[in-house]
Design a protein around this motif. Sequence first.
Motif, PDB file in Angstrom:
ATOM      1  N   CYS B 638      86.758   8.040  42.565  1.00 32.49           N
ATOM      2  CA  CYS B 638      87.863   8.775  43.166  1.00 32.49           C
ATOM      3  C   CYS B 638      88.193   8.057  44.476  1.00 32.49           C
ATOM      4  O   CYS B 638      87.482   7.145  44.879  1.00 32.49           O
ATOM      5  CB  CYS B 638      87.475  10.223  43.424  1.00 32.49           C
ATOM      6  N   CYS B 644      90.984  10.781  50.941  1.00 32.60           N
ATOM      7  CA  CYS B 644      90.936  12.177  50.538  1.00 32.60           C
ATOM      8  C   CYS B 644      90.455  13.056  51.677  1.00 32.60           C
ATOM      9  O   CYS B 644      89.492  12.734  52.364  1.00 32.60           O
ATOM     10  CB  CYS B 644      89.998  12.335  49.340  1.00 32.60           C
ATOM     11  N   PHE B 646      88.913  15.742  51.550  1.00 31.21           N
ATOM     12  CA  PHE B 646      87.604  16.362  51.327  1.00 31.21           C
ATOM     13  C   PHE B 646      86.467  15.349  51.309  1.00 31.21           C
ATOM     14  O   PHE B 646      85.308  15.711  51.337  1.00 31.21           O
ATOM     15  CB  PHE B 646      87.593  17.101  49.985  1.00 31.21           C
ATOM     16  N   GLY B 647      86.814  14.107  51.209  1.00 27.43           N
ATOM     17  CA  GLY B 647      85.804  13.085  50.946  1.00 27.43           C
ATOM     18  C   GLY B 647      84.731  13.017  52.027  1.00 27.43           C
ATOM     19  O   GLY B 647      85.028  13.098  53.218  1.00 27.43           O
ATOM     20  N   THR B 676      81.801   9.508  42.957  1.00 27.04           N
ATOM     21  CA  THR B 676      82.774  10.484  43.399  1.00 27.04           C
ATOM     22  C   THR B 676      82.482  10.842  44.858  1.00 27.04           C
ATOM     23  O   THR B 676      81.333  10.825  45.277  1.00 27.04           O
ATOM     24  CB  THR B 676      82.763  11.664  42.396  1.00 27.04           C
ATOM     25  N   GLY B 677      83.551  11.077  45.622  1.00 24.21           N
ATOM     26  CA  GLY B 677      83.415  11.166  47.075  1.00 24.21           C
ATOM     27  C   GLY B 677      82.951  12.500  47.611  1.00 24.21           C
ATOM     28  O   GLY B 677      82.713  12.639  48.821  1.00 24.21           O
ATOM     29  N   CYS B 678      82.854  13.489  46.750  1.00 29.75           N
ATOM     30  CA  CYS B 678      82.313  14.786  47.163  1.00 29.75           C
ATOM     31  C   CYS B 678      82.048  15.572  45.878  1.00 29.75           C
ATOM     32  O   CYS B 678      82.452  15.144  44.801  1.00 29.75           O
ATOM     33  CB  CYS B 678      83.300  15.518  48.083  1.00 29.75           C
ATOM     34  N   ARG B 680      83.422  17.837  44.477  1.00 29.71           N
ATOM     35  CA  ARG B 680      84.553  18.267  43.645  1.00 29.71           C
ATOM     36  C   ARG B 680      84.646  17.397  42.396  1.00 29.71           C
ATOM     37  O   ARG B 680      85.327  17.725  41.437  1.00 29.71           O
ATOM     38  CB  ARG B 680      85.845  18.198  44.446  1.00 29.71           C
ATOM     39  N   ASN B 681      84.012  16.255  42.435  1.00 33.14           N
ATOM     40  CA  ASN B 681      83.745  15.510  41.203  1.00 33.14           C
ATOM     41  C   ASN B 681      84.997  14.994  40.496  1.00 33.14           C
ATOM     42  O   ASN B 681      85.084  14.999  39.268  1.00 33.14           O
ATOM     43  CB  ASN B 681      82.937  16.414  40.242  1.00 33.14           C
ATOM     44  N   CYS B 682      85.971  14.559  41.270  1.00 42.49           N
ATOM     45  CA  CYS B 682      87.210  14.097  40.643  1.00 42.49           C
ATOM     46  C   CYS B 682      86.989  12.900  39.712  1.00 42.49           C
ATOM     47  O   CYS B 682      87.786  12.670  38.804  1.00 42.49           O
ATOM     48  CB  CYS B 682      88.246  13.754  41.699  1.00 42.49           C
TER      49      CYS B 682
HETATM   50  S1  SF4 Z   1      85.715  14.026  44.465  1.00 40.44           S
HETATM   51 FE1  SF4 Z   1      87.873  14.593  44.631  1.00 40.44          FE
HETATM   52  S2  SF4 Z   1      87.907  15.941  46.395  1.00 40.44           S
HETATM   53 FE2  SF4 Z   1      85.970  14.827  46.480  1.00 40.44          FE
HETATM   54  S3  SF4 Z   1      86.364  13.017  47.672  1.00 40.44           S
HETATM   55 FE3  SF4 Z   1      86.742  12.429  45.617  1.00 40.44          FE
HETATM   56  S4  SF4 Z   1      88.939  12.766  45.377  1.00 40.44           S
HETATM   57 FE4  SF4 Z   1      88.332  13.889  47.180  1.00 40.44          FE
END
Ligand code: SF4
Lengths: 99, 818
Positions: B638, B644, B646-647, B676-678, B680-682
């Motif tokens: 992501c 992002c 939220f990252g 994934t950066g947090c 939220r698992n995009c």
């Molecule tokens: S997982 Fe989604 S919300 Fe989290 S950092 Fe990556 S893009 Fe942003």
Amino acid sequence: MRAIGTVDEIPPGEGRTFAVDGQMIAVFRLRDGSLRATQAVCPHKGGPLADGQIDRKQVLCPLHLNAWDLTTGCSLSGQPDLAVYPVHADDNKIILGDA
Amino acid sequence: MRQRLVVIGNGMAGARTVEEILARGGDFAITMFGDEPYGNYNRIMLSNVLAGVEDESGIFLNDLSWYADNGITLHTGTRIERIDRFARMVYATDGTATPYDKLIIATGSRAFVPPIPGLHRPGRGYHQGVFAFRTLDDTRAMIRYAKEHERAVVIGGGLLGLEAARGLQNHLPHVTLIHAAGHLMNAQLNEVAGETLRATIERKLGIEVVVSAQTTEILGKHAVTGVRLADGRVIGCDVVVVAAGIRANAEMAAASGLVVERGIVVDDQMRAQDEDDIYAVGECAQHRGETYGLVAPLWDQAKVLADHLTGVNPFAEYHGSQVATKLKVAGVDVASMGLKEPERDDDESLTFTEPGKGVYKNVIIRDGRLVGATMVGDVKKVAFLMQAFDRGLALPEERAELMFDLGGPAGEVKVEDMPDDEQVCNCNGVSKGAICSTVQSGCKTVSGVMDKTRAGKGCGTCKPIVQRIVEWAAGGEVEEDPAASYYVPGIPMPKPELMNAIRLHDLRSVSSVFATLGGEEDAKSKMGLASLLKMMWGGDYVDERDARFINDRVHANIQRDGTFSVVPQMKGGVTTPAQLRRIAEVAEKHEVPMVKLTGGQRIDLLGIPKEKLPEVWADLDMPSGYAYGKSFRTVKTCVGSDFCRFGVGDSTALGIALEERYQGIEGPGKMKLAVTGCPRNCAEAYVKDLGVVAIDGGKWEIYVGGAAGAHIRKGDLLTTVDSADEVMVLTGRFLQYYRENANWLERTYAFVPRIGIDRVREIVVDDKDGIAAGLDAAMEASVAAYRDPWKDRDQPATPGQFRTSLPLTVLPQVPVRA
Ligand code: SF4
Ligand SMILES: Cc1cc2nc3c(=O)[nH]c(=O)nc-3n(C[C@H](O)[C@H](O)[C@H](O)COP(=O)(O)OP(=O)(O)OC[C@H]3O[C@@H](n4cnc5c(N)ncnc54)[C@H](O)[C@@H]3O)c2cc1C
Ligand code: SF4
Ligand code: FES
């Protein structure tokens, strides 16, 4: 009986397709040096049999891995059988037809 | 001279009888005739083939080699048209005549096709779009046609019609089932049970059911366009499947002078009436007034006939079969036995219904014995009920126990309480005793017992109980099936042993492995061995190109029409305008039929002919994205903390670093990663072979063994680390551990649970076994040996490496999308 190509066009253990009178024929060169020839198109869903993997007995079609006996053309996995053709090597020539 | 045994009909009963004869050492010169062009297959499984859950190749019971190995002369595609009882000859439609000493008729039955106007075209068989459902060819034709059409009507609401309706849903969107009687499966179920089944099928499966409906006409001039019902309604459709019952194939026997009523009339030894040497088994036979339409009775008949013919027991007798059925009909469990409804005033009848859940249960008791039972939607108690029904056991005082498990964990019959002669596998007629004696004779693997007895090889619902019986009979000594542990089928060794042997003998090529360890070369094992040797020897591996699968020979993914798909590397799914422009130019120049984004965040050029691959790579001038191998594939990312809001971690940078380091590494299966950066698992890191999740505080979680393909599994948390560097190291170590220990084609979602996440953690994170340094070094060597395969383009590795193997037809066949 006719020559359709040369043996060194086919690496050992692989197959290549040859066009013969507008028909496509797959010729395989087994690792023991002998040749086998079958129809080129898989009767299952039209896969290119010459791209399949072989051993001394069978060819596996690359698309869904159905298997056929290279010598008899009989399906080993419940598909229609393959047409097979007599083939042999004369020096470096691939000869199609009865010896 | 050996007696000549001729069998007419190469279906389930005919072939089974021959098997039973061989098993008894019967010494006959056997000739079989079958008018289907195949060896014997499991007709029951046609439902699964239609539903797409079973491959055609999986349904064969006896392939052609079985006949050859047993010295049986098989004439496939050959129909017998006449028997001369006096000259003892059978005559085939191809003009041949074959003499016999003993003759078995096992011609089965065919679909009964009611005389509805429009079903047939004069002189051309069925109307275009009309199908029966009996043979493999019927099934193939139906699938082919249904795929290209929209609406199907199935005529007949029995077992077969329901299965056809469910299966067709797999191929077209609208299915209507028309049934002449007032409720579904009226031969087996009473009205309420049939109604429960209907409700479930309509609600859960979305099949429309019309009962009490007579079909009076099939509409359509050139092809089917609809059906008309007696009340005038017209249901539009383009496919009609007739499943209105079956009729015994007995005409040929009747014309040859045998006594035929609804089937060929036989006595208790399956001998045709008034004949000395002619027998009939299976659906074509009529015994004590009964013909059967399920397989279980056929197995009993086959055994009796084999006992009799081989002389093992010349007086063996068949007394008919109690038909108790337990079936999965269109995905719904249904069981029925004996009476459907109480018959006498003092019959006790207990009924439980839970329409919301589609459950209906009914038992009928007479004089304290079970005389009938029907279960829809919940068949947990059926094993017990069948036993009580078959043997007339005394029933529990608490009648509700017949329908429910009251307290206790039970739910299933206890294996030790089952009598020896109880039938466990209802498809293949295998008793508990038969399973136990197979175990006692030394076969202690579940799969071995299944192969020997065929238990569990029909519809498969009894597999769990077969397994429990084998375990019980082996008294805790069940052995793992050795072949199940082989790394590849052609070399009888589990992976660690194989790797030792390869090292010991210094085997560096696939052919040397076969020559030294395997005996015969085996096409099905080559690819797995090539992968293993490459992993073990790196640059010192002797690469025999024929050991590679076509994708690995030409570094692209073969498509259904024999063309290839080309996916350039796009690390972490990040691209640039320049790269996009280049791809666009190449796509235009080569008229690539389809350009598509993949699930792994890359761009796929589909429909490239083999001979064009080198040119396309040269024009792209980018490294391979490995979208074709059993290898490290991509790292999905992501955008992460750079953009992002939220990252909490730079997922993109880490993803790119991972891909740069581990690109192209081969393994026993694909390796798909994500960062994934947090939480939220995009980038879907929880469901990857290895997924990395940034969490607050600069930490990273590493998950392994996840999957989101045909199999879905959330990965297990391997560990949490403080830096991206640690992620890099542990990723390499885990992947190497997987490469060295997983079986061929065993993905991490199977491998990690097999080893156990705790054990994986001990090895990879805590280094309990002291092998971490070795794993790291081995991975480092593989990384160093990496070379972009697309550089292969100038110098083909073998003659004709990129020569086309097709086409007969003009390529490309894939649709071109604007
Ligand atoms: S997982 Fe989604 S919300 Fe989290 S950092 Fe990556 S893009 Fe942003
Ligand atoms: C789709 C489907 C699903 C089914 N599901 C189940 C199920 O779940 N459970 C269950 O118990 N049963 C089920 N059945 C029924 C089961 O398949 C049959 O009971 C069984 O196949 C009967 O075996 P048979 O040998 O008598 O007939 P068949 O298996 O039909 O074999 C007869 C063979 O003889 C050939 N033949 C006929 N006439 C001649 C001739 N004159 N010369 C040469 N050959 C001839 C036929 O072509 C055929 O190959 C199902 C059937 C179908 C079609
Ligand atoms: S899901 Fe995968 S295998 Fe199935 S059709 Fe799509 S690309 Fe092919
Ligand atoms: S196309 Fe050959 S096996 Fe499917």
